[in-house]
Design a protein around this motif. Structure first.
Motif, PDB file in Angstrom:
ATOM      1  N   GLU A   1      -9.391 -22.685 -16.751  1.00 29.99           N
ATOM      2  CA  GLU A   1     -10.380 -21.609 -16.656  1.00 29.99           C
ATOM      3  C   GLU A   1     -10.237 -20.859 -15.342  1.00 29.99           C
ATOM      4  N   ASP A   2      -9.865 -21.579 -14.289  1.00 32.18           N
ATOM      5  CA  ASP A   2      -9.620 -20.943 -12.992  1.00 32.18           C
ATOM      6  C   ASP A   2      -8.447 -19.963 -13.060  1.00 32.18           C
TER       7      ASP A   2
ATOM      8  N   ASN B   1     -10.776 -33.072 -18.421  1.00 35.09           N
ATOM      9  CA  ASN B   1     -11.838 -32.166 -17.967  1.00 35.09           C
ATOM     10  C   ASN B   1     -11.412 -31.405 -16.713  1.00 35.09           C
TER      11      ASN B   1
ATOM     12  N   ARG C   1      -8.921 -28.775 -17.648  1.00 34.28           N
ATOM     13  CA  ARG C   1      -9.625 -27.667 -18.319  1.00 34.28           C
ATOM     14  C   ARG C   1     -10.262 -26.727 -17.290  1.00 34.28           C
ATOM     15  N   GLU C   2     -10.819 -27.288 -16.204  1.00 33.97           N
ATOM     16  CA  GLU C   2     -11.368 -26.460 -15.135  1.00 33.97           C
ATOM     17  C   GLU C   2     -10.276 -25.594 -14.512  1.00 33.97           C
ATOM     18  N   TRP C   3      -9.094 -26.183 -14.309  1.00 31.73           N
ATOM     19  CA  TRP C   3      -7.987 -25.429 -13.709  1.00 31.73           C
ATOM     20  C   TRP C   3      -7.478 -24.351 -14.658  1.00 31.73           C
TER      21      TRP C   3
END
Length: 503
Positions: free
Chosen positions: A111-112, A104, A107-109
């Protein structure tokens, strides 16, 4: 490469025909020389270092992006290294709570960095940008998010975070959409094989070489791979496992950044190296059974002791792997080059041993040990397995104990693509020149890898290339594993230069 769950039982009467091993030797004589030789050029000087570069980066312009490629990347490596199932040590195995949290976070990175993200039905985390031509063949990049037990922070994670840092730089500069082909980053759910004793689960699924039977493999708690995925709300069937395979026509190549896990780069004083190829592997499980008895009442001459037999076999294995030329005889089809490559690249390890009933006053009734055998010479590897098997059975006969060998894993050696390797080498020069502000005079090292990587599985799908990053002392699979901040930066600059060639 054989499928990752291949199990072949070698019995006393199923000896391998040596002629079948050696008649193909001539075809394999192009296998590369020793990964321990490792360096293609004698011009490499053990003097190239990046210490002190960081203090001057702000004076050399904004194209170095230290705040993203070094500072943020290093911070993320430490942050990810704190995501663990262990208390006081790092451990993330396939679909464990920590592995899911790590996925998770990655995944945030993604999207960043401006990527579209998803998680597939085997737990692999994907991030993709289409570029100017969404229908073009895609460049795949990435590494694994799982770890061994009591792991270091850089194995696997560096190959994900460095690539995301490079893509984030392009996104900030408004250039991410200018790529001539799609670029997809994959954080593979399992490479180490700790939980299910089956390596490359994530990348094998993408490459289409993971058999559907793998879904029924169990861990030590009798939980299957399918159960582990279902517990995390991922329903996988035989049908959608097969759908995970990428169409080879849709993929241009795969590139992986990884710590060297060896001491050569530190020895020569260079931060990066291009990988020429990856050694083939065989893993065996050896079981010896004898007569369990009282340690004080059975005379030595009347014992059928599997522990003594195992000890003799293990010492034999060490001698065989140190000096294969003293044990193997090659026929006329083989050249001395094959023996040279085998002698200099062969490594064998007994990493696990157990006894039953494992009591100090009991002669064991059973002993089990594992064998991990690696070399760049596939025919030589088969020859060593054949020789060890035959000699081990002789030991068992002499000591009146029974022996079986289960062949648990096989992976052929992989040679990296010359085009990708050339581009990675040029990108390394560009990246290091940006850091130092001067042309690099030393030759970029070209190494062989003795460790297995996801690139081995992806080689069944597409051409592969790899870049190694220096690690302190060559230490890996340990909390002492360490990469200099500036070497993380160097890897980011090199991969940024490589991706920019696709613009």
């Amino acid at each position: 490469m054989a499928t990752v769950t291949r199990v072949t039982k070698i019995t006393h009467h199923s000896a391998i025909d040596p002629s079948s091993i050696f008649t193909s030797c001539f075809r394999n004589s192009l296998v590369l020389v020793c990964y321990l030789v490792l360096l293609l050029s004698s011009n490499i000087s053990p003097s190239f270092g990046l210490s002190g570069v960081g203090e001057e980066d702000e004076n050399r312009g904004s194209d170095l992006y230290p705040e993203i490629l070094r500072d943020e990347a290093v911070a993320r490596l430490h942050q990810l290294g704190g995501v663990s199932d262990g208390d006081g040590y790092l451990e993330r195995t396939f679909m464990s709570p920590a592995a899911v949290r790590a996925g998770n976070l990655i995944r945030e990175w993604m999207e960043d960095a401006g990527l579209r993200t998803w998680v597939d039905s085997l737990g692999n985390v994907h991030g993709r940008v289409e570029g100017r031509n969404a229908s073009a063949e895609a460049l795949l990049m990435g590494s694994h998010l799982d770890t061994v037990v009591d792991a270091g922070k850089f194995d696997g994670s560096l190959g994900i975070i460095s690539v995301l840092a490079a893509l984030k730089v392009l996104n900030i500069n408004g250039k991410l959409g200018e790529l001539s082909r799609p670029v997809e980053v994959i954080a593979f759910s399992d490479e180490e094989g700790v939980r299910f004793q089956s390596t490359f689960l994530g990348s094998a699924a993408v490459a289409g070489i993971l058999p559907v039977s793998a879904l029924k493999i169990t861990d030590k708690s009798d939980v299957t791979i399918q159960d582990a995925l279902k517990k995390n709300s991922i329903e996988i069937t035989e049908e959608n496992l097969l759908q995970l395979k990428y169409d080879p026509k849709s993929v241009w190549g795969y590139v992986e950044i990884h710590i060297e896990q060896g001491p050569v780069l530190e020895w020569v004083g260079f931060p990066l190296a291009v990988v020429k190829g990856i050694a083939g592997q065989t893993r065996l499980k050896v079981t010896m059974r004898g007569s369990q008895g009282h340690a004080g009442t059975v005379p030595m001459s009347m014992r059928h002791d599997p522990m003594a037999a195992a000890a003799e076999a293990i010492v034999l294995l060490e001698s065989l792997c140190k000096h294969p030329q003293d044990f193997l005889s090659f026929d006329g089809h083989c050249k001395s080059f094959s023996m040279q490559s085998l002698s200099t690249s062969l490594v064998c390890t007994v990493g696990e041993i157990s006894t039953w009933p494992s009591a100090s006053n009991v002669i064991p009734g059973q002993v089990m040990f594992t064998v991990d055998l690696r070399t760049i010479d596939d025919m030589g590897r088969e020859a060593v397995v054949y020789e060890f098997s035959n000699r081990m059975y002789q030991i068992c006969d002499k000591r009146s104990v029974s022996c079986t060998i289960d062949r648990k894993h096989d992976a052929d050696a992989v040679i990296c693509d010359s085009e990708l390797s050339s581009k990675l080498k040029s990108a390394t020069y560009i990246g290091l020149k940006r850091m130092t502000g001067a042309a690099i005079q030393d030759e970029v090292p070209v190494l062989m890898s003795g460790a297995g990587h996801d690139a081995m599985a992806l080689s069944h799908l597409t051409k592969v290339g790899m870049l190694f990053v220096r690690c302190r002392g060559g230490i890996s699979h340990s909390p002492e594993e360490h990469v200099l901040d500036d070497d993380v930066w160097a890897s980011g600059l090199a991969i940024l230069a490589f991706i920019e060639t696709e613009m």
